[in-house]
Design a protein around this motif. Structure first.
Motif, PDB file in Angstrom:
ATOM      1  N   THR A  39      -1.795  -2.400  16.516  1.00 21.58           N
ATOM      2  CA  THR A  39      -2.743  -1.773  15.594  1.00 21.58           C
ATOM      3  C   THR A  39      -2.193  -1.868  14.179  1.00 21.58           C
ATOM      4  N   MET A  40      -3.060  -2.183  13.213  1.00 25.19           N
ATOM      5  CA  MET A  40      -2.651  -2.275  11.814  1.00 25.19           C
ATOM      6  C   MET A  40      -2.619  -0.888  11.182  1.00 25.19           C
ATOM      7  N   HIS A  41      -1.534  -0.634  10.436  1.00 25.97           N
ATOM      8  CA  HIS A  41      -1.387   0.614   9.684  1.00 25.97           C
ATOM      9  C   HIS A  41      -0.917   0.260   8.279  1.00 25.97           C
ATOM     10  N   ASP A  42      -1.832   0.349   7.299  1.00 24.87           N
ATOM     11  CA  ASP A  42      -1.496   0.046   5.905  1.00 24.87           C
ATOM     12  C   ASP A  42      -0.797  -1.296   5.782  1.00 24.87           C
ATOM     13  N   GLY A  43      -1.357  -2.289   6.443  1.00 27.39           N
ATOM     14  CA  GLY A  43      -0.829  -3.641   6.356  1.00 27.39           C
ATOM     15  C   GLY A  43       0.302  -3.961   7.303  1.00 27.39           C
TER      16      GLY A  43
END
Length: 525
Positions: free
Chosen positions: A360-364
């Motif tokens: 999952t992406m989190h702030d890039g």
């Protein structure tokens, strides 16, 4: 599971284990009712700050052998003394040749005691906590049994021996892959076991379909991007839907949604979203937005793009569906790749690719979370005739040279030291293309729940998750029901003790996950 062979598929041992073991309820009862353990003949714990004497030797194996010499010189053991190792029959080829060499080098008589059903190992181990017969000196058991065995007073704390002998597990050029160096041995911050396996889940797919130019064009026309191995779970779901062809006899995916491993796919999404099983007070967090959303996604995936036996079958279905070519991709233990590349068991030989588990992406930043499901570790019985001699054996067996030879042999123990991933004999055993993928997944591996009563927690979770996958419950209700069960387990086993264990256990997660938890304000440490 091993990438080198199948782990007992003929008798479905994991399914029978969970049924026969009563999902650790029996173990929890035994550990609750067991009388206080008799003081063991183990080395006393030094006072805080007291230096631990170090054994000389250039390698872990040499230090272990020197330890045996010292124990003999002190009259604590003698030539011909017998020690018994309880282990699964699938590990015979890993262990027995090593025992023969160890006995030749030491003059001792270490022997093998095999069990074909993992349930029998658990039962015998927990019975020993009550009967204290000393029939077994060493147990090779699942990682998430360590807490039950430690709380039952059955196994010894190895921490001081790690300092004395230095097995080179968590430092130096021979170190285990992190965080496997931690969660295969630690309970409440102490070393109660030594890891001897790597059961990090792996994902395999049909490489021939991915490389087909017509498929590539169709995918790009539909999604506006190149057909590539997905990095995020969102991309994964699109990928699976694209290759779902039920009219052609092939479904998009096989991921576990059945009674005993339904949690694996949900947990990978949940943890990668920043979810955690419990808060600081052992109150469940699985009903959070991260938990519910992850389950909703998995329910859609299973109900729309998988065969019904993803829900109704058992763990072995993956080892039929993917090799026969009836699913585009599947995940399981590393052995699934070998199973799919063996002409004796597969119709898709030469068409198999392996991939890193999505995240999952989190702030890039892409956060991947890969389940490490069960796995085997060595623990030492408190009632052994010489626990320190047993420790010397397990350090020798897991050492950089002995372990390389043992784990490369066909058996149910998998590669765990980082330098082994570059060794020719491991490349031959696993396949050179797969090893870098397994290494990457291992670095992102998080442990099963490994608290006291671990299998009971997981069983209640699986029960309600399977009902969600079967359409019998809404995802939110399924997780709520599981959380209610978890509260009861925690209260019965002792909340304060479980809080302490959980605070230590979460330190064994990969650093990116811990960093995400801190960023979300879940935990400060």
């Amino acid at each position: 599971m091993t990438a080198k062979n199948n782990k007992g598929y003929s008798n479905l041992t994991r399914r029978e284990f969970l049924k026969a073991a009563g999902l650790a309820a029996a173990g929890s009862l035994l550990s609750t009712c067991a009388p206080a353990p008799t003081p063991a003949p183990v080395a006393p714990t030094p006072a805080p700050g007291t230096p631990v004497p170090r054994v000389e030797g250039a390698t872990p194996e040499e230090r272990a052998l020197n330890g045996i010499k010292a124990l003999k010189a002190a009259g604590k053991i003698k030539d011909g003394d017998t020690f018994v190792i309880l282990h699964h029959s699938g590990q015979r080829n890993n262990i027995v040749p090593a025992l023969e060499e160890w006995n030749r080098l030491t003059g001792l008589n270490f022997v093998s005691a095999e069990e074909g059903l993992e349930a029998n190992i658990y039962t015998k181990v927990m019975n020993e906590a009550v009967t204290r017969t000393g029939s077994y000196d060493i147990f090779l058991t699942f990682v998430n049994w360590i807490a039950d065995m430690a709380e039952a007073g059955l196994i010894v704390d190895q921490t001081e021996w790690w300092e004395k002998y230095d097995p080179e597990v968590d430092h130096g050029p021979n170190a285990y892959v992190s965080p496997i160096d931690r969660f295969t041995s630690l309970y409440k911050g102490r070393r109660y076991a030594m890891g001897a396996d790597n059961d990090t889940f792996s994902m395999f797919y049909r490489k021939d379909l991915m490389e087909n130019p017509d498929e590539q064009k169709r995918f790009e026309d539909k999604f506006g991007r190149k057909l590539e191995v997905p990095k995020t779970w969102e991309e994964f779901d699109q990928w699976v839907a694209f290759f779902d062809r039920p009219d052609q006899g092939i479904r998009g995916v096989h991921m576990y949604a059945e009674r005993y491993f339904a949690y694996t796919g949900w947990a990978a999404r949940f943890i990668s979203r920043g979810g955690a099983y419990f808060d600081d007070n052992m109150d469940p967090l699985i009903t959070s937005e991260e938990g519910v959303t992850a389950l909703e996604e998995m329910v859609r995936l299973i109900q729309n793009h998988a065969w019904p036996d993803a829900v109704t079958g058992d763990w072995s279905v993956a080892y039929t569906r993917f090799p026969e070519g009836s699913v585009f991709c599947a995940w399981a233990w590393p052995s699934l790749g070998k199973w799919a590349q063996d002409p004796k068991t597969s119709k898709i030989v030469g068409k198999v690719g392996a991939m890193e588990i999505p995240g999952t992406m989190h702030d890039g930043e892409l956060i991947r979370a890969v389940p490490h499901v069960v796995g085997w570790s060595f623990s030492i019985s408190r009632y052994s005739k010489s626990p320190e001699a047993c420790y010397c054996f397990i350090q020798w067996f897991c050492g950089p040279k002995t372990g390389l030879d043992a784990i490369a042999r066909v058996g149910t123990l998998d590669i765990f030291r980082q330098p082994w991933f570059n060794e020719p004999k491991m490349k031959e055993a696993y396949g050179a293309e797969f090893l870098p993928v397994l290494l990457a997944n291992s670095k992102n591996a998080f442990p099963d729940i490994s608290l006291r009563g671990a299998n009971e927690y997981l069983d209640k979770l699986n029960l309600h998750l399977q009902q969600a996958f079967a359409g019998q419950k809404k995802p939110e209700q399924a997780l709520k029901d599981a959380a209610d069960e978890w509260q009861k387990i925690t209260d019965r086993l002792g909340r304060l003790s479980q809080i302490e264990a959980w605070r230590q256990e979460r330190k064994n997660y990969p650093e990116p996950i811990q960093r995400l938890w801190r960023k979300k304000g879940l935990f400060k440490d």
